[in-house]
Design a protein around this motif. Structure first.
Motif, PDB file in Angstrom:
ATOM      1  N   PHE A  46       4.015  -4.157  18.535  1.00  0.00           N
ATOM      2  CA  PHE A  46       5.038  -3.758  19.485  1.00  0.00           C
ATOM      3  C   PHE A  46       5.350  -4.962  20.351  1.00  0.00           C
ATOM      4  O   PHE A  46       4.492  -5.456  21.070  1.00  0.00           O
ATOM      5  N   GLN A  47       6.568  -5.429  20.288  1.00  0.00           N
ATOM      6  CA  GLN A  47       6.975  -6.616  21.027  1.00  0.00           C
ATOM      7  C   GLN A  47       7.861  -6.198  22.196  1.00  0.00           C
ATOM      8  O   GLN A  47       8.910  -5.588  22.015  1.00  0.00           O
ATOM      9  N   LEU A  48       7.403  -6.498  23.411  1.00  0.00           N
ATOM     10  CA  LEU A  48       8.154  -6.149  24.611  1.00  0.00           C
ATOM     11  C   LEU A  48       9.094  -7.295  24.943  1.00  0.00           C
ATOM     12  O   LEU A  48       8.657  -8.372  25.318  1.00  0.00           O
ATOM     13  N   LYS A  49      10.372  -7.057  24.804  1.00  0.00           N
ATOM     14  CA  LYS A  49      11.359  -8.092  25.065  1.00  0.00           C
ATOM     15  C   LYS A  49      12.027  -7.840  26.414  1.00  0.00           C
ATOM     16  O   LYS A  49      12.530  -6.759  26.676  1.00  0.00           O
ATOM     17  N   LEU A  50      12.012  -8.867  27.244  1.00  0.00           N
ATOM     18  CA  LEU A  50      12.562  -8.768  28.588  1.00  0.00           C
ATOM     19  C   LEU A  50      13.838  -9.578  28.687  1.00  0.00           C
ATOM     20  O   LEU A  50      13.878 -10.736  28.293  1.00  0.00           O
ATOM     21  N   ASP A  51      14.890  -8.951  29.202  1.00  0.00           N
ATOM     22  CA  ASP A  51      16.131  -9.658  29.476  1.00  0.00           C
ATOM     23  C   ASP A  51      16.054 -10.187  30.900  1.00  0.00           C
ATOM     24  O   ASP A  51      16.091  -9.410  31.854  1.00  0.00           O
ATOM     25  N   PRO A  52      15.924 -11.512  31.082  1.00  0.00           N
ATOM     26  CA  PRO A  52      15.731 -12.049  32.437  1.00  0.00           C
ATOM     27  C   PRO A  52      16.929 -11.852  33.347  1.00  0.00           C
ATOM     28  O   PRO A  52      16.791 -11.936  34.565  1.00  0.00           O
ATOM     29  N   LEU A  53      18.107 -11.588  32.782  1.00  0.00           N
ATOM     30  CA  LEU A  53      19.307 -11.442  33.604  1.00  0.00           C
ATOM     31  C   LEU A  53      19.540 -10.016  34.086  1.00  0.00           C
ATOM     32  O   LEU A  53      20.359  -9.783  34.964  1.00  0.00           O
ATOM     33  N   THR A  54      18.821  -9.067  33.500  1.00  0.00           N
ATOM     34  CA  THR A  54      18.982  -7.677  33.936  1.00  0.00           C
ATOM     35  C   THR A  54      17.673  -7.061  34.405  1.00  0.00           C
ATOM     36  O   THR A  54      17.682  -6.054  35.113  1.00  0.00           O
ATOM     37  N   GLY A  55      16.570  -7.658  34.014  1.00  0.00           N
ATOM     38  CA  GLY A  55      15.280  -7.069  34.332  1.00  0.00           C
ATOM     39  C   GLY A  55      14.914  -5.945  33.399  1.00  0.00           C
ATOM     40  O   GLY A  55      13.833  -5.356  33.505  1.00  0.00           O
ATOM     41  N   ASN A  56      15.796  -5.601  32.451  1.00  0.00           N
ATOM     42  CA  ASN A  56      15.525  -4.532  31.500  1.00  0.00           C
ATOM     43  C   ASN A  56      14.609  -5.038  30.394  1.00  0.00           C
ATOM     44  O   ASN A  56      14.645  -6.206  30.011  1.00  0.00           O
ATOM     45  N   SER A  57      13.794  -4.150  29.869  1.00  0.00           N
ATOM     46  CA  SER A  57      12.929  -4.502  28.753  1.00  0.00           C
ATOM     47  C   SER A  57      12.944  -3.372  27.744  1.00  0.00           C
ATOM     48  O   SER A  57      13.233  -2.219  28.074  1.00  0.00           O
ATOM     49  N   GLU A  58      12.644  -3.730  26.514  1.00  0.00           N
ATOM     50  CA  GLU A  58      12.595  -2.722  25.466  1.00  0.00           C
ATOM     51  C   GLU A  58      11.497  -3.084  24.473  1.00  0.00           C
ATOM     52  O   GLU A  58      11.188  -4.255  24.262  1.00  0.00           O
ATOM     53  N   TRP A  59      10.913  -2.049  23.876  1.00  0.00           N
ATOM     54  CA  TRP A  59       9.880  -2.265  22.875  1.00  0.00           C
ATOM     55  C   TRP A  59      10.522  -2.323  21.499  1.00  0.00           C
ATOM     56  O   TRP A  59      11.311  -1.468  21.136  1.00  0.00           O
ATOM     57  N   VAL A  60      10.168  -3.329  20.763  1.00  0.00           N
ATOM     58  CA  VAL A  60      10.656  -3.486  19.396  1.00  0.00           C
ATOM     59  C   VAL A  60       9.456  -3.481  18.469  1.00  0.00           C
ATOM     60  O   VAL A  60       8.510  -4.251  18.660  1.00  0.00           O
ATOM     61  N   VAL A  61       9.466  -2.617  17.464  1.00  0.00           N
ATOM     62  CA  VAL A  61       8.356  -2.535  16.520  1.00  0.00           C
ATOM     63  C   VAL A  61       8.595  -3.529  15.389  1.00  0.00           C
ATOM     64  O   VAL A  61       9.637  -3.518  14.745  1.00  0.00           O
ATOM     65  N   VAL A  62       7.605  -4.394  15.188  1.00  0.00           N
ATOM     66  CA  VAL A  62       7.706  -5.383  14.118  1.00  0.00           C
ATOM     67  C   VAL A  62       6.524  -5.190  13.192  1.00  0.00           C
ATOM     68  O   VAL A  62       5.369  -5.247  13.629  1.00  0.00           O
ATOM     69  N   GLU A  63       6.789  -4.907  11.919  1.00  0.00           N
ATOM     70  CA  GLU A  63       5.698  -4.830  10.960  1.00  0.00           C
ATOM     71  C   GLU A  63       5.034  -6.194  10.886  1.00  0.00           C
ATOM     72  O   GLU A  63       5.697  -7.211  10.790  1.00  0.00           O
ATOM     73  N   GLU A  64       3.705  -6.229  10.915  1.00  0.00           N
ATOM     74  CA  GLU A  64       2.993  -7.500  10.983  1.00  0.00           C
ATOM     75  C   GLU A  64       3.343  -8.395   9.805  1.00  0.00           C
ATOM     76  O   GLU A  64       3.521  -9.599   9.944  1.00  0.00           O
ATOM     77  N   ASP A  65       3.466  -7.806   8.635  1.00  0.00           N
ATOM     78  CA  ASP A  65       3.762  -8.618   7.457  1.00  0.00           C
ATOM     79  C   ASP A  65       5.171  -9.160   7.468  1.00  0.00           C
ATOM     80  O   ASP A  65       5.491 -10.120   6.775  1.00  0.00           O
ATOM     81  N   GLU A  66       6.048  -8.527   8.286  1.00  0.00           N
ATOM     82  CA  GLU A  66       7.445  -8.942   8.313  1.00  0.00           C
ATOM     83  C   GLU A  66       7.767  -9.800   9.516  1.00  0.00           C
ATOM     84  O   GLU A  66       8.887 -10.271   9.668  1.00  0.00           O
ATOM     85  N   ALA A  67       6.790  -9.987  10.398  1.00  0.00           N
ATOM     86  CA  ALA A  67       7.059 -10.738  11.621  1.00  0.00           C
ATOM     87  C   ALA A  67       7.420 -12.174  11.297  1.00  0.00           C
ATOM     88  O   ALA A  67       6.741 -12.829  10.518  1.00  0.00           O
ATOM     89  N   PRO A  68       8.511 -12.682  11.849  1.00  0.00           N
ATOM     90  CA  PRO A  68       8.869 -14.069  11.605  1.00  0.00           C
ATOM     91  C   PRO A  68       7.807 -15.012  12.119  1.00  0.00           C
ATOM     92  O   PRO A  68       7.110 -14.726  13.093  1.00  0.00           O
ATOM     93  N   GLU A  69       7.658 -16.146  11.457  1.00  0.00           N
ATOM     94  CA  GLU A  69       6.595 -17.097  11.776  1.00  0.00           C
ATOM     95  C   GLU A  69       6.649 -17.575  13.212  1.00  0.00           C
ATOM     96  O   GLU A  69       5.629 -17.847  13.831  1.00  0.00           O
TER      97      GLU A  69
END
Length: 742
Positions: A46-69
C-alpha cells in the motif's frame, strides 16, 4: 531518525504528519492477504501518495511483483539510511565488536536489519556454516519495513550471502519460535537507536526479545549504552521554546501566549535532536558532563527508570537547556565504543583507554545528533558552585528532565501559572518565528498596509495563528475566516482561548471546517474576499523542501471564484533563490556506497538517493536540510534568482534559468535553494527562508562530483560559473532543478 516501522515500536507509530517522517515521504506497508483457493499468499504494497499542493493523500495498492523498480526512490532517499551507512566509525565499531563476540557457529538474531550489514558481519564471523540446515550457524535478519526488506535481499544476494542470512519481513514481536525461527537465538545484534537513544523502541524490543526470542544470558552487540548530559546557557535555545517572554519584547500589542496562558502555544515536552556543534560559540557550559542512565542490552531492561542528580555549577549563568548524548559500549569488556557527544567533549570521562574514536575525532553525521531538553520559561539562574538538582525519568521510548535550584531558593524567570487545559503544540522553529521581533514587524507592516484598503472580508489560507490575530487586532471592522487546513479544530480552540487577551471577539473570526476546494460564496456570506493572506505556513511541512509551501498558490487558485477583482493577495509572489555552497560534510554523508567493511553496497545507491561520486547522468534528489547545521559550510557565490511564482495569477507551469558566478574560491559540493516570499507589490517587504535564517530548512542539491572553483583575482585566477535551470509542475507540485557547469 531514519524511517523505521520496526518491531514493537509499531503500536507507537502514528500516521500524523507530525511524525519524524517528512510530509513528502511516501509510506509503504506490507499486507498479506490469504487466498481462498490454492496455496500461498499475495504480497501487496500500500503506497500512500501525498499531493504537496493540496495536502490530500490516497492509498494506492501495488502488487509487489508489479512494483516498478524506482517506486522506492523518492521514499528511501528522504531517510537517513545513506547517512548511517556512510558513518565509517559506526560501521567499524560494529564490525570489531561482532568479530570479537561471535567466535563460533551459533544462532544470531538481527533486529531492524536494514540493508543486512550487521547480519552479513555476523555470518562472516561464524565462518561458512550453512544456515539452511539448522538453527546453529545461522543468522535471522528481521526487518518490518518492506522497501528496506526488498533492498536488503538485493544486498545479501550481491554478497553471496543468501544461504547464510535468512530475511524475515516481520516485526520482531511477530516472530514465533517453531514458526519463523527454529530456536531461541544465542546472540542479538541490532542498531535500533535514535539521537535520544530510546525513540525507536529499543526498550520494548529488548523486553520482548529477552522474553521470547533469546536464550538465557545471551550475548549482545551492543552490550550497553550510557546517556550523559550537561547544563548550558544559550539564547538561541531559549528562543526555541519560550514564546511568552520573547514576545514580551515585541511590544506590538499582540499576545500569542497571553499572561495566564503562558504555555498555551508551546513545543512538545520532549528532547529535540540538534547539531549542537553548529552553535558551539553560542553555548556557555554551566557544568561538567554528568552520567544520567545506563542501559544493559544483555539483560531485560526496565520500562521505567528515575534518578536524581546533584550537579555543581561551574559558572554563573542561566540554565536554558540540558544537552545530552550517549556512549555505546559494543563489547562486554568496554574497549569498543561509539559516542554521539558534541565536539567540546574531548574524551569519554569515566572510561579509560578506549580503542574507538569519538565525536570529537569523527566525521559529521546526520542520523545521530545531540539532544536538547528546554528548561521552562526564562531558565534557571545559577551561580558558580551552586548545586542544581536534576530529576531524570525514562519511559519505554523517551527521557525527560525536571531541573530545580536549591530547595530554599526561588527559580528565576519562571511563571507560576498552571498548564492550560488546551495547548497548541508547534515545532520549536515555529515558536521561535512567532517570538522573533523582526519577523513580527515585517508581517505587521504588510498587514497594516493591506488594511488601508479597508477590506471587509479577509481569508487566512494557511495554518498561521499570528495572521488572524494580527488582522483582528489592527482592524475592528474586517470579518476574518481562517481555513487552518492542518490545524483545523485545534486552531479554532486556540483563537477562542486568546481572543479576549487580544481584544477581539470570535463573532468576527471564524474557522471553516471544510477543504478550501469546497469553499463557496455561501461560506463567505455572499461576499467576495478582499484580502487573501498566508505566511505561508502549513502544519506538518516543517521538514519539507521550501517549495511545498507553494500550496498557497494552489489554494489561491481554488478560491478564484470567491475573490474580488481587486483582491489583495499576500504574499503576492515567491522567488526561488539559490547559492553555490561548499558542503564537504553533507556531501560525504551522501556519497555513493561501495564496500562497507568488506561488503558490497553499490546496489543500494540509486534507491537511497546517493549523490556524491554518482554517474554524471544520474540526477540527485533535492532534500531538506538546515544548512547552518550541516557541519562545515561556506557560500561560494552571490545569491541568485532562479525563477518567480506569480500568486496574482492562477497556478501554472513556469520555469527559469540563472547563471551562477562564483565569488569565493573553494570546492563546490552543491547548491542551496529556498523561497523568498514577497508580501507587497512594491517588493519592499520580503520574508526570506534562506541559509542565514535558522528557522527554515532549505532544499539542497548535491553534485555528483565536487568542483574546485576560482574567481577573478589579481593573481590571474580564472572565473568559473554554472547554470541552474528549474521548472515547476503544478500537476504534482514538483520542482525539477538541473545544473550544468559552463
Amino acid at each position: 531518525m531514519r524511517f523505521l516501522l520496526n518491531k514493537t515500536l509499531l503500536p507507537f507509530f502514528s500516521f500524523s504528519p507530525k511524525t519524524s517522517v517528512s510530509p513528502q515521504t511516501i509510506a509503504n506497508f506490507k499486507v498479506t492477504t490469504v487466498r481462498t483457493m490454492g496455496s500461498g499468499s499475495t504480497q501487496r504494497m500500500f503506497q500512500l501518495k501525498l499531493d504537496p499542493l493540496t495536502g490530500n493523500s490516497e492509498w494506492v495498492v501495488v502488487e509487489e511483483d508489479e512494483a516498478p523498480e524506482d517506486c522506492q526512490k523518492p521514499l528511501l532517499a528522504a531517510t537517513s539510511y545513506l547517512d548511517m551507512l556512510n558513518d565509517t566509525r559506526r560501521n567499524r565499531a560494529y564490525r570489531e565488536a561482532i568479530d570479537k563476540t561471535i567466535t563460533k557457529p551459533c544462532h544470531v538474531l538481527d533486529i531492524g536489519a536494514g540493508t543486512g550489514l550487521l547480519s552479513m558481519m555476523a555470518a562472516r564471523a561464524m565462518g561458512t556454516a550453512d544456515s539452511s540446515s539448522s538453527s546453529k550457524g545461522m543468522v535471522t535478519a528481521c526487518e518490518s519495513y518492506l522497501p528496506m526488506v526488498k533492498l536488503m535481499r538485493k544486498v545479501v544476494r550481491a554478497n553471496c550471502m543468501e544461504r547464510k542470512v535468512r530475511v524475515i519481513n516481520k516485526r520482531s514481536d511477530e516472530l514465533e519460535i517453531g514458526v519463523d525461527i527454529t530456536s531461541r537465538a544465542d546472540v542479538l545484534v541490532s542498531e535500533i537507536l535514535d539521537s535520544e537513544l530510546l525513540g525507536e523502541g529499543v526498550i520494548p524490543t529488548l523486553q520482548h526479545a529477552h522474553d521470547k526470542l533469546l536464550v538465557e544470558n545471551p550475548q549482545t552487540v551492543p552490550y550497553r549504552a550510557t546517556t550523559y548530559g550537561q547544563l548550558v546557557e544559550s539564547i538561541y535555545l531559549w528562543k526555541l521554546h519560550d514564546l511568552y517572554n520573547n514576545e514580551a519584547k515585541a511590544s506590538d500589542g499582540i499576545h500569542l501566549a497571553p499572561k495566564g496562558l503562558e504555555t498555551i502555544l508551546c513545543v512538545k515536552s520532549q528532547q529535540l535532536p540538534l547539531h549542537c556543534d553548529s552553535m558551539n560559540e553560542e553555548i556557555k557550559l554551566l557544568s561538567e558532563p554528568f552520567k544520567i542512565f545506563e542501559f544493559d542490552f544483555w539483560k531485560r531492561p526496565e520500562s521505567h527508570g528515575e534518578t536524581e542528580l546533584h550537579i555543581k555549577a561551574t559558572n554563573d549563568g542561566t540554565v536554558h537547556a540540558v544537552v545530552s548524548w550517549w556512549i555505546l559500549q559494543l563489547d562486554s569488556e568496554g574497549t569498543i565504543l561509539y559516542s554521539t557527544s558534541p565536539k567540546w567533549i574531548s574524551c569519554p570521562f569515566e572510561i579509560k583507554e578506549s580503542q574507538s574514536s569519538f565525536s570529537s575525532d569523527g566525521d559529521w553525521c546526520d542520523h545521530w545528533k545531540q539532544c536538547v531538553w528546554f528548561i521552562p520559561g526564562k531558565g534557571l539562574s545559577i551561580h558558580k558552585d551552586e548545586v542544581v538538582h536534576l530529576n531524570a525519568v525514562h519511559s519505554d521510548i523517551s527521557i525527560s528532565y525536571d531541573v530545580k535550584s536549591q530547595p530554599a531558593r526561588t527559580e528565576a524567570g519562571q511563571h507560576d501559572s498552571c498548564t492550560p487545559s488546551f495547548q497548541l503544540i508547534l515545532s520549536p522553529e515555529r515558536v521561535a518565528v512567532y517570538g522573533d521581533n523582526n519577523w513580527r514587524c515585517l508581517i505587521l507592516k504588510a498587514v497594516n498596509d493591506a488594511l488601508q484598503r479597508s477590506p471587509s472580508l479577509c481569508v487566512v489560507a494557511d495554518d498561521s495563528v499570528f495572521l488572524p490575530i494580527a488582522i483582528a487586532y489592527l482592524s475592528k471592522t474586517s470579518h476574518i475566516i481562517s481555513l487552518f487546513p492542518g490545524l483545523k479544530e485545534k486552531g479554532a480552540q486556540y483563537l477562542q482561548a486568546v481572543a479576549a487577551a487580544n481584544g477581539f471577539s470570535m463573532d468576527r473570526v471564524e474557522v471553516l471546517k471544510k477543504r478550501v476546494s469546497q469553499l463557496t460564496m455561501h461560506d463567505t456570506y455572499q461576499k467576495k474576499v478582499d484580502l487573501l493572506i498566508g505566511e505561508p505556513f502549513y502544519c506538518g511541512s516543517e521538514d519539507a523542501v521550501p517549495w511545498q509551501n507553494l500550496r498557497f498558490w494552489k489554494e489561491r487558485t481554488m478560491l478564484e471564484s470567491v475573490l474580488s477583482k481587486d483582491v489583495v493577495i499576500m504574499p503576492c509572489k515567491g522567488i526561488l533563490k539559490a547559492c553555490a555552497m561548499s558542503l564537504p560534510d553533507l556531501w560525504r554523508s551522501h556519497c555513493c556506497l561501495k564496500e562497507i567493511e568488506g561488503f558490497d553496497h553499490s546496489v543500494v545507491n540509486a534507491t537511497l538517493g546517493a549523490c556524491g561520486d554518482s554517474p554524471a547522468t544520474q540526477e540527485s534528489p533535492c532534500l531538506p536540510f538546515f544548512i547552518w547545521q550541516c557541519g562545515e559550510i561556506k557560500e561560494l557565490s552571490e545569491i541568485i534568482t532562479v525563477m518567480e511564482f506569480d500568486f496574482l495569477k492562477p497556478i501554472s507551469s513556469c520555469s527559469g534559468k540563472a547563471q551562477v558566478e562564483f565569488t569565493n574560491q573553494g570546492v563546490c559540493h552543491g547548491f542551496a535553494f529556498w523561497i523568498d516570499w514577497v508580501m507587497d507589490a512594491e517588493n519592499s517587504i520580503v520574508l526570506s527562508t534562506g541559509p542565514d535564517q535558522r528557522y527554515w530548512k532549505q532544499g539542497v542539491k548535491l553534485l555528483a562530483k565536487p568542483v574546485a572553483v576560482k574567481t577573478h583575482r589579481s593573481d590571474g585566477g580564472e572565473c568559473c560559473s554554472s547554470e541552474i535551470e528549474a521548472s515547476f509542475h503544478p500537476s504534482n507540485g514538483e520542482l525539477v532543478i538541473k545544473h550544468t557547469s559552463t
